[in-house]
Scaffold this motif. Structure first.
Motif: not given
Ligand SMILES: [Zn+2]
Length: 52
Positions: A18-30
């Protein structure tokens, strides 16, 4: 030939930071959805405390 409405191949959206728009190693925790890099950044920002 009938024109059928084609379904988009990408039904499921990829996880995007959501911050940089990268789809690399995105975490969906917390409840977040940010990449590792931004996560670390945010973690330092928020102090990475134990939220419940
Ligand atoms: Zn990011």
């Amino acid at each position: 030939m009938s024109e059928e409405k084609q379904v988009k191949p990408w039904k499921v959206q990829p996880q995007i930071c959501k911050k940089c728009g990268s789809h690399k190693g995105v975490i969906r925790k917390y409840g977040l959805q940010i990449c590792r890099r931004c996560f670390k950044e945010s973690a330092e920002k928020i102090g990475f405390r134990k939220y419940d």
